[in-house]
Design a protein around this motif. Structure first.
Motif, mmCIF file in Angstrom:
data_model
loop_
_atom_site.group_PDB
_atom_site.id
_atom_site.type_symbol
_atom_site.label_atom_id
_atom_site.label_comp_id
_atom_site.label_asym_id
_atom_site.label_seq_id
_atom_site.Cartn_x
_atom_site.Cartn_y
_atom_site.Cartn_z
ATOM 1 N N GLY A 1 0.815 -1.211 0.000
ATOM 2 C CA GLY A 1 0.000 0.000 0.000
ATOM 3 C C GLY A 1 0.847 1.257 0.000
ATOM 4 N N GLU A 2 1.930 1.250 0.784
ATOM 5 C CA GLU A 2 2.818 2.414 0.832
ATOM 6 C C GLU A 2 3.492 2.644 -0.509
ATOM 7 N N ARG A 3 3.881 1.560 -1.170
ATOM 8 C CA ARG A 3 4.534 1.695 -2.469
ATOM 9 C C ARG A 3 3.569 2.277 -3.500
ATOM 10 N N ILE A 4 2.330 1.793 -3.486
ATOM 11 C CA ILE A 4 1.338 2.280 -4.444
ATOM 12 C C ILE A 4 0.985 3.730 -4.164
ATOM 13 N N ALA A 5 0.781 4.061 -2.886
ATOM 14 C CA ALA A 5 0.406 5.425 -2.519
ATOM 15 C C ALA A 5 1.479 6.427 -2.917
ATOM 16 N N ALA A 6 2.748 6.004 -2.865
ATOM 17 C CA ALA A 6 3.851 6.900 -3.214
ATOM 18 C C ALA A 6 3.853 7.283 -4.688
ATOM 19 N N ARG A 7 3.152 6.511 -5.500
ATOM 20 C CA ARG A 7 3.133 6.765 -6.939
ATOM 21 C C ARG A 7 1.954 7.626 -7.382
ATOM 22 N N PHE A 8 1.029 7.919 -6.471
ATOM 23 C CA PHE A 8 -0.122 8.739 -6.829
ATOM 24 C C PHE A 8 0.307 10.180 -7.096
ATOM 25 N N ASP A 9 -0.149 10.730 -8.182
ATOM 26 C CA ASP A 9 0.111 12.135 -8.502
ATOM 27 C C ASP A 9 -1.144 12.719 -9.158
ATOM 28 N N PRO A 10 -1.892 13.564 -8.446
ATOM 29 C CA PRO A 10 -1.628 14.094 -7.111
ATOM 30 C C PRO A 10 -1.747 13.022 -6.027
ATOM 31 N N PRO A 11 -1.211 13.311 -4.826
ATOM 32 C CA PRO A 11 -1.216 12.323 -3.739
ATOM 33 C C PRO A 11 -2.635 11.922 -3.337
ATOM 34 N N LEU A 12 -2.746 10.748 -2.757
ATOM 35 C CA LEU A 12 -4.032 10.256 -2.264
ATOM 36 C C LEU A 12 -4.546 11.191 -1.183
ATOM 37 N N ARG A 13 -5.842 11.489 -1.219
ATOM 38 C CA ARG A 13 -6.427 12.377 -0.222
ATOM 39 C C ARG A 13 -6.253 11.812 1.175
ATOM 40 N N ASP A 14 -6.057 12.693 2.155
ATOM 41 C CA ASP A 14 -5.837 12.264 3.537
ATOM 42 C C ASP A 14 -6.974 11.417 4.068
ATOM 43 N N ASP A 15 -8.211 11.747 3.678
ATOM 44 C CA ASP A 15 -9.355 11.000 4.215
ATOM 45 C C ASP A 15 -9.460 9.588 3.630
ATOM 46 N N LEU A 16 -8.644 9.280 2.604
ATOM 47 C CA LEU A 16 -8.672 7.952 2.003
ATOM 48 C C LEU A 16 -7.522 7.071 2.472
ATOM 49 N N HIS A 17 -6.555 7.658 3.173
ATOM 50 C CA HIS A 17 -5.441 6.875 3.700
ATOM 51 C C HIS A 17 -5.946 5.899 4.764
ATOM 52 N N GLY A 18 -5.458 4.673 4.696
ATOM 53 C CA GLY A 18 -5.822 3.681 5.705
ATOM 54 C C GLY A 18 -7.255 3.231 5.643
ATOM 55 N N VAL A 19 -7.886 3.378 4.476
ATOM 56 C CA VAL A 19 -9.282 2.987 4.317
ATOM 57 C C VAL A 19 -9.353 1.886 3.271
#
Length: 272
Positions: free
Chosen positions: A229-247
């Protein structure tokens, strides 16, 4: 089929078909409902003809030569035969070898039975300690997916010749494993065993490597390997919204749908 690409005519078993120039013949045959047995072909990876089951005969200047359908590219005028007596004899021998290599693989037994092969002259003892359950045919798809698609390199070929196997270094837990499960998804014989146990994903076939799972902060369910998940999230541009982290995906979809509904209804959700 991409109509913007140049189309060519290929002949398979005496019937003409249209294909994209350079398209893999195995893909053309599959699309047209022509069965060619294969184990090592995966669309996401470059073909390399390891299993040798997809051999076909190419006609050139009145002569035929055998080659693998997964590495053969469509060109105008290409003529192939997929089921000659010589090809079927070749496949029966290969399937006998696979029956010895992977005696517990149901898919191999089913493929062999279609060619009238129910036993093998090549003897290999069943190893009750084999972490791949005596189902591995050494096609290499799991190794290639781990290295080429995921960039992890957690597994590889070990030993040489008749002693070659696939596993982690020294058959021990490997901390570089992402727990993505790509190895299991591409395995053609269901040799790779993965279990989710509580907050961990256990790679039973590969050193019982344990990969922590992320827990959804909304519903509390475990849903994906943390490192992946961390690897995938690091590739998001723009970054994943804060309210979607850990969901988890299910709760994420509900949250997005709720926001869309609120936006469309002016902030009011009507229950029917």
């Amino acid at each position: 089929m991409d109509e913007s690409k140049r189309l060519v005519t290929v002949t398979i078993n005496g019937v003409e078909y249209r294909a994209e120039e350079g398209e893999i013949l195995l893909s053309v045959a599959t699309r047209e409902g022509i069965a060619i047995p294969h184990l090592c072909y995966e669309e996401a990876l470059d073909p390399y003809g390891a299993c040798r089951l997809c051999m076909v005969e190419v006609e050139k200047r009145g002569k035929r030569e055998m080659t693998t359908a997964c590495t053969l590219r469509a060109v105008d005028g290409l003529t192939v035969v997929t089921d000659s007596p010589e090809i079927e004899r070749h496949r029966r021998i290969i399937l006998e070898l696979y029956l010895a290599q992977a005696p517990k693989a149901d898919r191999i037994k089913e493929m062999a039975a279609r060619y009238g092969v129910t036993r093998t002259r090549f003897i290999r003892k069943v190893d009750p300690t084999d972490p791949l359950g005596n189902r591995c045919v050494l096609c290499g798809l799991c190794v290639r997916a781990c290295h080429e698609l995921m960039g992890a390199g957690a597994i590889n070929f070990i030993n040489r010749g008749a002693y070659t196997v696939v596993n982690t270094p020294f058959f021990e837990a490997n901390p570089v494993c992402l727990g993505c499960g790509a190895c299991a998804r591409v395995c053609p014989t269901d040799a790779v065993r993965i279990e989710d146990s509580g907050g961990e994903r256990v790679m039973r076939s590969f050193g019982s490597t344990r990969v922590p799972l992320a827990q959804c902060r909304v519903c509390g369910e475990y849903f994906a390997p943390v490192s992946l998940g961390e690897r995938i999230a690091a590739r998001f541009d723009p970054p994943l919204r804060d309210d979607l982290h850990g969901v988890c995906p299910a709760c994420r979809a509900k949250g997005i749908a709720r926001k869309e509904i609120l936006a469309q209804t002016g902030g009011v959700i009507r229950h029917v």
